[in-house]
Design a protein around this motif. Structure first.
Motif, mmCIF file in Angstrom:
data_model
loop_
_atom_site.group_PDB
_atom_site.id
_atom_site.type_symbol
_atom_site.label_atom_id
_atom_site.label_comp_id
_atom_site.label_asym_id
_atom_site.label_seq_id
_atom_site.Cartn_x
_atom_site.Cartn_y
_atom_site.Cartn_z
ATOM 1 N N ALA A 91 2.448 -39.547 -29.471
ATOM 2 C CA ALA A 91 2.284 -40.196 -28.173
ATOM 3 C C ALA A 91 3.376 -41.215 -27.880
ATOM 4 O O ALA A 91 3.513 -41.670 -26.756
ATOM 5 N N GLU B 262 -14.078 -45.009 -12.295
ATOM 6 C CA GLU B 262 -13.315 -43.764 -12.423
ATOM 7 C C GLU B 262 -11.889 -44.093 -12.864
ATOM 8 O O GLU B 262 -11.442 -45.237 -12.772
ATOM 9 N N LEU B 263 -11.245 -43.057 -13.325
ATOM 10 C CA LEU B 263 -9.887 -43.247 -13.821
ATOM 11 C C LEU B 263 -8.895 -43.026 -12.694
ATOM 12 O O LEU B 263 -8.927 -41.991 -12.031
ATOM 13 N N ILE C 81 -5.051 -42.558 -11.789
ATOM 14 C CA ILE C 81 -3.774 -42.195 -12.424
ATOM 15 C C ILE C 81 -2.644 -42.628 -11.488
ATOM 16 O O ILE C 81 -2.569 -42.163 -10.346
ATOM 17 N N GLU D 100 -2.730 -49.520 -17.792
ATOM 18 C CA GLU D 100 -2.450 -49.140 -19.179
ATOM 19 C C GLU D 100 -1.499 -47.964 -19.208
ATOM 20 O O GLU D 100 -1.566 -47.080 -18.361
ATOM 21 N N THR D 101 -0.667 -47.981 -20.204
ATOM 22 C CA THR D 101 0.230 -46.833 -20.354
ATOM 23 C C THR D 101 -0.565 -45.667 -20.949
ATOM 24 O O THR D 101 -1.577 -45.860 -21.608
ATOM 25 N N THR D 102 -0.082 -44.504 -20.690
ATOM 26 C CA THR D 102 -0.762 -43.315 -21.242
ATOM 27 C C THR D 102 0.023 -42.798 -22.433
ATOM 28 O O THR D 102 1.227 -43.030 -22.532
ATOM 29 N N PRO D 103 -0.659 -42.096 -23.330
ATOM 30 C CA PRO D 103 0.058 -41.539 -24.477
ATOM 31 C C PRO D 103 1.102 -40.533 -24.000
ATOM 32 O O PRO D 103 0.787 -39.626 -23.234
ATOM 33 N N HIS E 264 -8.740 -48.130 -15.058
ATOM 34 C CA HIS E 264 -10.160 -47.841 -14.862
ATOM 35 C C HIS E 264 -10.647 -48.698 -13.709
ATOM 36 O O HIS E 264 -10.708 -49.929 -13.813
ATOM 37 N N TYR F 16 -9.035 -40.983 -25.197
ATOM 38 C CA TYR F 16 -8.277 -39.752 -25.080
ATOM 39 C C TYR F 16 -8.917 -38.674 -25.950
ATOM 40 O O TYR F 16 -9.226 -38.909 -27.120
ATOM 41 N N ILE G 61 3.510 -39.797 -14.590
ATOM 42 C CA ILE G 61 2.435 -40.782 -14.694
ATOM 43 C C ILE G 61 2.988 -42.120 -15.195
ATOM 44 O O ILE G 61 3.554 -42.204 -16.274
ATOM 45 N N ILE H 109 -14.082 -41.408 -19.821
ATOM 46 C CA ILE H 109 -14.489 -42.801 -19.610
ATOM 47 C C ILE H 109 -15.827 -43.055 -20.284
ATOM 48 O O ILE H 109 -16.798 -42.328 -20.074
ATOM 49 N N VAL I 146 -2.419 -45.631 -16.235
ATOM 50 C CA VAL I 146 -3.770 -45.346 -15.750
ATOM 51 C C VAL I 146 -4.553 -46.653 -15.656
ATOM 52 O O VAL I 146 -4.181 -47.651 -16.290
ATOM 53 N N TYR J 240 -5.334 -40.148 -7.846
ATOM 54 C CA TYR J 240 -4.008 -40.669 -8.158
ATOM 55 C C TYR J 240 -3.709 -41.859 -7.249
ATOM 56 O O TYR J 240 -4.324 -42.012 -6.177
#
Lengths: 160, 314
Positions: B313, A138-139, A141, A115-118, A134, B226, A129, B219, A132, A27
């Motif tokens: 979403a 790795e991701l 958050i 980027e926004t998350t769903p 990349h 997703y 959140i 990823i 996110v 995070y």
């Protein structure tokens, strides 16, 4: 710096994020909100405190409330170890500590990289959140600390 | 060396297993889609009646066509032979044209029989009329006939395009689907709408506060996709949990960020539009295009599923 470059930076600012680990995820929180990072120290429990409050610590004479981040994020409990840290953060008028598994590094991110998350689901936790990214394969958050608790909960913390 | 009785029992056993599996699939599909079995029976009855009725009508039309054409052709040829006094070779050539015409007509009728169009009697009358004109003029060349046939063919294709109004445009003709397995339920995704099939080789990032059907972010090639728990999303009442039980593949829907988790990917199969019991997109399962009884699977409407996921979403 040319005018063109200055305009580009203004439109797509670079932000610094302190990254920490919880469970298997990484995070990030805005570095501007981080005051310091402490090794784990004894946390004194507070009777009658809400479950998300682990207790209080003495930080150079000031009492700081420590929040159980795992519980807040809906994650299972774990034992503390050498990597465990208390990140002291400053929100609008509060200074609180959040307990995390480990603190990793400071990363630089362009605003456009986030980027926004769903926004699926109705759980309050989902609002924590901010987005996110990349990074380093790795991701990451990104957490919006202001939304980690409601206004009432922030106000409640003042009582400790 | 196996005893004959032993091999017989093995055969019987395998037959029993086949029956049990078939019954299991019937029950599963019937339980998930109760309307399928009723629809199947209704579809079978419809198909039987539809197959029987047009065939008898077509046969009478074909007989009438053949008889009337022959009569026209013979009489015309006789008139020409007496009046114009042409050579035998020329009259043979003239006779050859109507035969070719007749062959063309029979071919058209055969094609239309296989298409089983509802408005076939009207089409037959039209073709009979055109054949009469062509044979009476006798100046029509084979090239002209071919052009005419192509024109007629293009005219006849239009009703075909409307044969499956509930099916997408690309499904008006045979199409390929990928079959995959989700907790015992076989699903099909059209190759047309398939993004990628990704073999899962690392952990999925979990995003906090998401519903159970949202497994997380995976990823792949420096972008995150997703992952949807397909079982929980389409049959939540069954209590499956792919995040807990594990999944080996994710199937990307179109080129979107959404992927479906699944345990097993089967082969691809080619489906004819009439193999699918197409569903209306107005119902409660908008993600379902229809059911394919031949393969005991549900065909996913990918665009609708993406819309549903995006709507949830947003």
């Amino acid at each position: 710096m040319s005018t063109y470059e200055a305009k580009g930076v203004a439109e797509d600012p670079v932000l610094q994020w302190v990254t920490f680990r919880l469970d298997n995820e990484t995070y990030g929180i805005n570095v501007m909100q981080v005051q310091e990072v402490l090794r784990y120290t004894e946390i004194a429990p507070v009777p009658g405190a809400p479950p998300y409050v682990l207790g209080i610590i003495n930080l150079r004479g000031n009492v700081v409330t420590v929040i159980d981040t795992r519980l807040r994020f809906g994650l299972s409990e774990t034992e503390t170890n050498d990597q465990t840290r208390i990140v002291i953060i400053e929100t609008e008028n509060q200074v609180v500590g959040i307990l995390v598994d480990a603190v990793a590094e400071v990363v630089y991110l362009r605003q456009s990289e986030i980027e926004t998350t769903p926004n699926v689901g109705n759980e309050e936790t989902a609002k924590f959140i901010q987005g996110v990214c990349h990074k380093n394969e790795e991701l990451l958050i990104l957490v919006d600390l202001e939304k980690m608790m409601s206004d009432e909960e922030w106000a409640e913390l003042n009582d400790f | 060396m196996n005893h004959p009785n032993q091999s017989k029992s093995v055969v019987l056993e395998s037959a029993n297993v086949g029956t049990v599996v078939q019954e299991y699939m019937d029950n599963l599909l019937g339980e998930l889609f109760p309307d399928v079995l009723e629809d199947l029976e209704a579809q079978t009855e419809e198909k039987m009646t539809a197959d029987l009725e047009p065939l008898s009508a077509e046969q009478s039309v074909v007989t009438a066509l053949t008889v009337s054409d022959k009569h026209e052709v013979e009489s015309d040829a006789a008139v020409q032979a007496s009046d114009v006094q042409r050579s035998q070779a020329e009259s043979d050539a003239i006779n050859a044209v109507p035969q070719a015409v007749e062959a063309e007509v029979v071919e058209q009728v055969t094609v239309e029989q296989s298409a089983a169009a509802i408005s076939e009697p009207e089409v037959q009358l039209q073709s009979a009329h055109e054949v009469e004109i062509q044979t009476s003029t006798e100046t029509t060349t084979e090239e002209a006939l071919e052009t005419k046939t192509q024109e007629q063919a293009s005219v006849y294709k239009k009703p075909d395009a409307l044969r499956y109004p509930k099916a997408p445009v690309w499904a008006q003709q045979a199409f390929d689907v990928l079959l995959f397995d989700v907790c015992g339920l076989k699903l099909a995704v059209p190759m047309e709408s398939l993004g990628k099939i990704i073999k899962v080789d690392h952990e999925t990032n979990q995003l906090i506060g998401r519903p159970d059907w949202f497994i997380g972010a995976y990823i792949e090639n420096e972008q995150h996709l997703y992952v949807v728990d397909t079982a929980q999303y389409i049959m939540p009442e069954k209590g499956f949990n792919l995040a807990r039980d594990g999944f080996d593949y994710v199937i990307q829907l179109q080129r979107s960020k959404w992927t479906l988790a699944c345990k097993k990917v089967h082969n691809t199969v080619r489906l004819e539009p009439d193999q699918v019991k197409w569903r209306s997109q107005q119902g409660k399962r908008q993600w379902l295009s229809g059911t394919v009884v031949d393969h005991m699977c549900a065909l996913i409407h990918v665009d609708s599923l993406i819309d549903l996921l995006e709507a949830e979403a947003s």
